[in-house]
Design a protein around this motif. Sequence first.
Motif, PDB file in Angstrom:
ATOM      1  N   TRP A  54     -35.039 -11.447 -28.916  1.00  0.00           N
ATOM      2  CA  TRP A  54     -35.684 -10.901 -29.914  1.00  0.00           C
ATOM      3  C   TRP A  54     -36.923 -11.994 -30.364  1.00  0.00           C
ATOM      4  CZ3 TRP A  54     -37.983  -6.281 -30.196  1.00  0.00           C
ATOM      5  CH2 TRP A  54     -37.322  -5.229 -30.362  1.00  0.00           C
ATOM      6  N   HIS A  55     -38.149 -12.565 -30.000  1.00  0.00           N
ATOM      7  CA  HIS A  55     -39.083 -13.743 -29.930  1.00  0.00           C
ATOM      8  C   HIS A  55     -40.259 -13.678 -31.052  1.00  0.00           C
ATOM      9  CE1 HIS A  55     -37.291 -15.384 -26.128  1.00  0.00           C
ATOM     10  NE2 HIS A  55     -37.585 -13.916 -25.650  1.00  0.00           N
TER      11      HIS A  55
ATOM     12  N   ILE B  22     -41.239  -9.254 -30.438  1.00  0.00           N
ATOM     13  CA  ILE B  22     -41.083  -9.334 -29.927  1.00  0.00           C
ATOM     14  C   ILE B  22     -40.084  -9.317 -28.347  1.00  0.00           C
ATOM     15  CG2 ILE B  22     -43.485  -8.307 -29.582  1.00  0.00           C
ATOM     16  CD1 ILE B  22     -43.849 -10.761 -26.843  1.00  0.00           C
TER      17      ILE B  22
ATOM     18  N   TYR C 250     -38.330  -9.072 -24.531  1.00  0.00           N
ATOM     19  CA  TYR C 250     -39.264  -8.230 -22.767  1.00  0.00           C
ATOM     20  C   TYR C 250     -38.084  -8.004 -22.241  1.00  0.00           C
ATOM     21  CZ  TYR C 250     -42.440 -12.220 -23.708  1.00  0.00           C
ATOM     22  OH  TYR C 250     -43.499 -13.029 -24.201  1.00  0.00           O
TER      23      TYR C 250
ATOM     24  N   GLY D 194     -41.372  -5.819 -16.606  1.00  0.00           N
ATOM     25  CA  GLY D 194     -42.518  -6.393 -17.324  1.00  0.00           C
ATOM     26  C   GLY D 194     -42.860  -5.054 -18.655  1.00  0.00           C
TER      27      GLY D 194
ATOM     28  N   VAL E 218     -42.402  -4.357 -22.561  1.00  0.00           N
ATOM     29  CA  VAL E 218     -42.131  -5.375 -24.194  1.00  0.00           C
ATOM     30  C   VAL E 218     -41.917  -4.064 -25.287  1.00  0.00           C
ATOM     31  CG1 VAL E 218     -43.467  -6.480 -25.591  1.00  0.00           C
ATOM     32  CG2 VAL E 218     -44.044  -6.768 -23.700  1.00  0.00           C
TER      33      VAL E 218
ATOM     34  N   ARG F 110     -42.634   0.308 -27.333  1.00  0.00           N
ATOM     35  CA  ARG F 110     -41.889   0.232 -26.548  1.00  0.00           C
ATOM     36  C   ARG F 110     -43.220   0.388 -25.148  1.00  0.00           C
ATOM     37  NH1 ARG F 110     -35.683   1.539 -25.107  1.00  0.00           N
ATOM     38  NH2 ARG F 110     -34.770   1.359 -27.312  1.00  0.00           N
TER      39      ARG F 110
ATOM     40  N   GLU G 233     -45.130  -2.253 -18.890  1.00  0.00           N
ATOM     41  CA  GLU G 233     -46.032  -3.747 -18.285  1.00  0.00           C
ATOM     42  C   GLU G 233     -47.564  -3.820 -18.358  1.00  0.00           C
ATOM     43  OE1 GLU G 233     -46.772  -7.173 -15.043  1.00  0.00           O
ATOM     44  OE2 GLU G 233     -45.736  -5.137 -14.130  1.00  0.00           O
TER      45      GLU G 233
ATOM     46  N   TRP H 216     -49.266  -4.000 -22.353  1.00  0.00           N
ATOM     47  CA  TRP H 216     -49.074  -4.783 -23.053  1.00  0.00           C
ATOM     48  C   TRP H 216     -49.978  -6.038 -22.404  1.00  0.00           C
ATOM     49  CZ3 TRP H 216     -47.167  -6.214 -26.905  1.00  0.00           C
ATOM     50  CH2 TRP H 216     -46.327  -7.285 -27.735  1.00  0.00           C
ATOM     51  N   ARG H 217     -50.433  -5.692 -20.980  1.00  0.00           N
ATOM     52  CA  ARG H 217     -51.460  -6.475 -21.116  1.00  0.00           C
ATOM     53  C   ARG H 217     -52.880  -6.268 -21.080  1.00  0.00           C
ATOM     54  NH1 ARG H 217     -52.497  -4.652 -15.950  1.00  0.00           N
ATOM     55  NH2 ARG H 217     -50.261  -5.343 -15.520  1.00  0.00           N
TER      56      ARG H 217
END
Length: 98
Positions: free
Chosen positions: A29-30, A44, A46, A50, A52, A65, A68, A71-72
């Motif tokens: 986790w970041h 978040i 990864y 792709g 998240v 969740r 990709e 999230w983009r």
Amino acid sequence: MAETEAEIKARKERERDELYALDISGVEWHCAPGTEEHEERVEIAYLPGGAVAMRSSLDHDTVLRYTEAEWRAFVLGARDGEFDLEPAPGEGGAAAKE
């Protein structure tokens, strides 16, 4: 050949089901730099393809969740200011004038 609305809906449901079926118990986790351990913050992780995962640092049991593409779209929208908050009444700005 373009997908029909029903096919798109079925594909999105399948992608969501696959995403939530992933075991994320070992993900890293970041969070944003400069936040204290005791402060609530968004974290978040990864995921494959792709995707998240996102959670609150104070509620590890509730994890959202995103594919990709989702999230983009979110990140680009945030960069464009789509999610900027209006100041609360009394704090100035447009909301105070209404």
